[in-house]
Design a protein around this motif. Structure first.
Motif, mmCIF file in Angstrom:
data_model
loop_
_atom_site.group_PDB
_atom_site.id
_atom_site.type_symbol
_atom_site.label_atom_id
_atom_site.label_comp_id
_atom_site.label_asym_id
_atom_site.label_seq_id
_atom_site.Cartn_x
_atom_site.Cartn_y
_atom_site.Cartn_z
ATOM 1 N N PHE A 1 0.831 -1.197 0.000
ATOM 2 C CA PHE A 1 0.000 0.000 0.000
ATOM 3 C C PHE A 1 0.869 1.252 0.000
ATOM 4 O O PHE A 1 1.942 1.286 0.611
ATOM 5 C CB PHE A 1 -0.904 0.045 1.236
ATOM 6 N N LEU A 2 0.366 2.280 -0.673
ATOM 7 C CA LEU A 2 0.959 3.612 -0.555
ATOM 8 C C LEU A 2 0.505 4.224 0.764
ATOM 9 O O LEU A 2 -0.689 4.233 1.074
ATOM 10 C CB LEU A 2 0.513 4.494 -1.719
ATOM 11 N N VAL A 3 1.447 4.724 1.540
ATOM 12 C CA VAL A 3 1.114 5.393 2.797
ATOM 13 C C VAL A 3 0.921 6.889 2.564
ATOM 14 O O VAL A 3 -0.135 7.444 2.856
ATOM 15 C CB VAL A 3 2.196 5.151 3.863
ATOM 16 N N ALA A 4 1.941 7.558 2.025
ATOM 17 C CA ALA A 4 1.840 9.004 1.819
ATOM 18 C C ALA A 4 3.040 9.473 1.014
ATOM 19 O O ALA A 4 4.053 8.781 0.885
ATOM 20 C CB ALA A 4 1.784 9.749 3.151
ATOM 21 N N CYS A 5 2.890 10.648 0.451
ATOM 22 C CA CYS A 5 4.038 11.364 -0.106
ATOM 23 C C CYS A 5 4.232 12.618 0.746
ATOM 24 O O CYS A 5 3.289 13.354 1.013
ATOM 25 C CB CYS A 5 3.836 11.706 -1.578
ATOM 26 N N LYS A 6 5.446 12.813 1.197
ATOM 27 C CA LYS A 6 5.769 13.901 2.106
ATOM 28 C C LYS A 6 6.822 14.803 1.479
ATOM 29 O O LYS A 6 7.808 14.325 0.903
ATOM 30 C CB LYS A 6 6.302 13.355 3.438
ATOM 31 N N VAL A 7 6.612 16.104 1.597
ATOM 32 C CA VAL A 7 7.592 17.088 1.150
ATOM 33 C C VAL A 7 8.413 17.511 2.362
ATOM 34 O O VAL A 7 7.852 17.902 3.394
ATOM 35 C CB VAL A 7 6.903 18.309 0.510
ATOM 36 N N ILE A 8 9.739 17.405 2.246
ATOM 37 C CA ILE A 8 10.620 17.758 3.355
ATOM 38 C C ILE A 8 11.583 18.844 2.901
ATOM 39 O O ILE A 8 11.884 18.975 1.720
ATOM 40 C CB ILE A 8 11.395 16.537 3.887
ATOM 41 N N ASP A 9 12.057 19.610 3.858
ATOM 42 C CA ASP A 9 12.958 20.714 3.548
ATOM 43 C C ASP A 9 14.390 20.250 3.332
ATOM 44 O O ASP A 9 15.087 20.749 2.450
ATOM 45 C CB ASP A 9 12.915 21.762 4.673
ATOM 46 N N LYS A 10 14.827 19.298 4.128
ATOM 47 C CA LYS A 10 16.218 18.849 4.048
ATOM 48 C C LYS A 10 16.248 17.324 4.011
ATOM 49 O O LYS A 10 15.777 16.677 4.954
ATOM 50 C CB LYS A 10 16.998 19.363 5.257
ATOM 51 N N PRO A 11 16.782 16.732 2.941
ATOM 52 C CA PRO A 11 16.735 15.263 2.811
ATOM 53 C C PRO A 11 17.837 14.565 3.601
ATOM 54 O O PRO A 11 18.639 13.818 3.040
ATOM 55 C CB PRO A 11 16.907 15.054 1.304
ATOM 56 N N ASN A 12 17.895 14.796 4.902
ATOM 57 C CA ASN A 12 18.855 14.071 5.731
ATOM 58 C C ASN A 12 18.133 12.970 6.497
ATOM 59 O O ASN A 12 16.909 12.827 6.439
ATOM 60 C CB ASN A 12 19.577 15.023 6.685
ATOM 61 N N THR A 13 18.899 12.186 7.230
ATOM 62 C CA THR A 13 18.338 11.005 7.892
ATOM 63 C C THR A 13 17.253 11.370 8.894
ATOM 64 O O THR A 13 16.183 10.748 8.929
ATOM 65 C CB THR A 13 19.462 10.222 8.595
#
Length: 675
Positions: free
Chosen positions: A167-179
């Motif tokens: 299943f697809l849970v969500a798509c999230k937009v983040i500011d900084k792609p760190n851990t």
């Protein structure tokens, strides 16, 4: 008695020493007291009998049918990646064709609203299904969207009674792609979309799959390291399909002539892609010579081996047309110097014996790797099957060391050292160093594959293959009683914590081995029945059959089967998700917020096709999610039609009193004799 919603500073709230009867009477008929009484009575009424429920039920059946049709139309818009504004003309077209859709809820805003409830209905079904699934794995990957923002896609895989679903849970937009940012985005998405707390996440996660980016598999601070540090039993898997592509890339670096071949394929693609004149010339040559309808395709752009195989196949299919057209360009005095120079270089390489042999060799190798990659990219691919597919791939590549592949064998069968032709085109030059490069390429590819898949030799990963019935000694009956006992012991020891922490009915680890020994004869019989109709056993279907027939009897062992089936072997599902994301969040729709994009993707992935979609569940959510009842018969907002002069005059004549009336109504109370 004090009213609940009375003013906190009033005497009725604070209390006073003296009251008058009139004060009580005045309070009893006050607006606030009447409102509070009505609220209290409404709360005490049975469900379905309150005024609000009666307002909901006031929608007639015909009005309900109109809304259901509108929801169906909104579902079709989302399912076909159409803009919300297409909903307006689609509804107008249906109304023109005789459909009764009413006058309300026909705007593009309402289309987006309907899509929200369709997605919500699908989300609730997902939550309901996952509620009874005890274990899961997650897949995550990131990319940059058309708005130049970092987007993370999160998927979840779980198994219940042998049935595997993703299943697809969500798509999230983040500011900084760190851990840390990605980890928080994952936990927030699971909590918001699936109501899964952080503690529940770490109690039930058994696997993590992603590509080999440092943010995912960094040794000190990668996502996999953080998850496994807390859930020590979880298995982090670097996508097995990506690893095969990386092995091919490593092999390319070891062979200089392979780089030359890649440059030829890319150059031919760009030569015919960037010029309509050269493409038209190739199409004409193709028609004259009767070659298939193919054109050179791009070899780069993505690492999937299927693209390389298709690019080589297209060149071989239209080989005579390519050579004829390039030769014509070289001899054409009207062609530009640049075009003639490129064509001359291409045709010399295409007609060289070494290049023709190498193209056929690459075609054979990529055909083998393509079959492996395709099998590993299937949605329900099991981690327990990876070893079997890899072993079969390595066996074919080992065979190619001493024997030519099918395409190369066919080419050399009708050729001699003196006359060498391909598709009636004379091939020039010699094949010096071809055999040496071929052996080096095979040894390099096999070595890099073994290096990339070294983690398959870990005891717990190796033990997973016990559930692949194709590896069982079905023809060696004496070996079956003791077969797999050690592997089951290893799996029980590794996954003991999640198995024993199950709510309700925890697994009795000591009973798993006895269940395994008892269920083996039943599995063998089911496998033999399958082999009567096919060449191999479908392990997924077989264990589903075991769940149906004896799920309650061997629940301890079959729960372990569900745990193993919940492990994810690849992240290709997320790659496909990004392909869909680019269709939804396109250049002309880059203003869509992440929640809307998630809703639209969920509709595409987890709702039925348009012709079988049932909108009733979405309708019930839409109807109930209001403070007061829906008004489906009210005309939409907008300018009203102005009345004509004749209509205004007619209305005035109706309202004017008759002048011949014998009596008049009194104007005031004093004239009528009242005090």
């Amino acid at each position: 008695m004090q009213a609940r919603e009375s003013d906190n500073n009033s005497p009725f709230f604070k209390g006073v020493e003296k009251f008058k009867t009139s004060a009580f009477r005045d309070h009893a008929i006050s607006k606030k007291h009447v409102k509070c009484n009505a609220t209290l009575l409404a709360r005490q009424e049975k469900p379905g009998t309150s005024e609000a429920d009666r307002a909901y039920d006031s929608i007639t059946q015909s009005e309900k049918e109109r809304v259901l049709k509108l929801i169906n139309s909104a579902h079709a818009i989302a399912k076909n990646n159409r803009p919300f504004k297409d909903f307006v003309w689609l509804v107008e077209l249906q109304a023109k064709n005789g459909a009764d859709l009413g006058t309300s809820y026909r705007s593009h805003v309402q289309c987006a609203n309907f899509c929200k409830y369709i997605s919500e209905a699908a989300r609730q079904e997902i939550i309901s299904w996952l509620h009874d699934a005890h274990f899961f794995s997650i897949m995550v990957d990131g990319s940059t969207n058309t708005s130049i923002r970092e987007v993370e896609l999160l998927y979840i895989r779980a198994a219940k009674e042998g049935i595997v679903r993703v299943f697809l849970v969500a798509c999230k937009v983040i500011d900084k792609p760190n851990t840390e940012s990605i980890k928080q985005a994952i936990l927030e998405a699971l909590n918001d979309e699936l109501h899964m707390s952080e503690d529940a996440f770490y109690d039930h996660i058994v696997g993590f799959a992603a590509d080999g980016a440092a943010v995912n598999f960094g040794v000190r601070n990668g996502l996999a390291k953080r998850f496994v540090d807390r859930a020590t039993w979880a298995i982090a898997v670097h996508c097995v399909a990506h690893r095969a592509e990386l092995a091919i890339k490593d092999q390319t670096k070891d062979i200089a002539y392979q780089k030359k071949c890649d440059e030829l394929l890319l150059g031919l693609y760009l030569y015919y892609h960037n010029s309509s004149l050269t493409r038209s010339g190739l199409l004409n040559a193709r028609k004259v010579l009767g070659t298939p309808r193919r054109i050179p395709t791009r070899i780069g752009g993505t690492r999937w081996v299927q693209h390389t195989h298709r690019a080589v196949d297209n060149i071989l299919q239209i080989y005579p047309a390519l050579c004829a057209h390039l030769a014509a360009v070289v001899s054409d005095p009207t062609a530009s110097v640049t075009s003639r120079g490129k064509a001359n270089g291409f045709v010399k390489l295409l007609r060289s014996r070494r290049m023709v042999l190498w193209l056929h060799f690459i075609f054979d190798v990529t055909a083998v790797m393509q079959r492996y990659s395709t099998a590993m990219q299937k949605q329900h691919c099991l981690l327990s099957e990876v070893g079997e597919h890899l072993a079969a791939t390595l066996a074919v590549l080992e065979n190619y060391k001493t024997n030519f592949g099918p395409s190369l064998s066919k080419l050399l069968k009708g050729s001699s050292p003196e006359t060498f032709t391909f598709c009636d085109v004379n091939i020039e030059g010699n094949a010096d160093h071809f055999e040496t490069d071929r052996q080096v390429a095979l040894v390099s590819l096999i070595g890099h594959l073994n290096d990339r898949f070294r983690d398959l030799e870990k005891p717990v990963v190796k033990s997973l293959s016990i559930l692949d019935v194709n590896t069982w000694p079905l023809n060696d009956k004496p070996a079956l009683p003791s077969f797999g006992n050690d592997d089951i012991t290893v799996l029980c020891g590794h996954f003991e914590v999640p198995l024993t922490k199950l709510p309700g009915q925890p697994v009795i680890v000591e009973s798993v081995l006895s269940d395994w020994e008892s269920i083996k004869p039943l599995v063998v019989l089911a496998a033999e029945r399958q082999l009567k109709h096919s060449q191999s056993v479908n392990s997924l279907c077989l264990w589903q059959e075991m769940w149906r027939k004896c799920g309650s009897e061997y629940r301890n062992f079959l729960t372990l089967v569900d745990l193993v089936f919940s492990l994810q072997a690849h992240s290709a599902e997320v790659e496909r998700g990004f392909s869909l994301y680019k269709l939804v969040h396109s250049d002309i729709r880059n203003g869509l917020v992440p929640k809307t994009v998630t809703d639209l993707m969920r509709i595409r992935l987890h709702t039925p096709e348009v012709k079988v979609f049932d909108p009733k569940s979405a309708y019930e959510l839409w109807r109930a999610d209001v403070v007061r009842g829906r008004r489906t018969s009210v005309s939409p907002y907008g300018p009203r039609k102005r009345k004509t002069v004749s209509e205004l005059v007619s209305a005035m004549e109706v309202e004017l009193p008759d002048s011949d009336s014998d009596s008049e109504e009194p104007v005031s109370g004093s004239e009528s004799g009242e005090d």
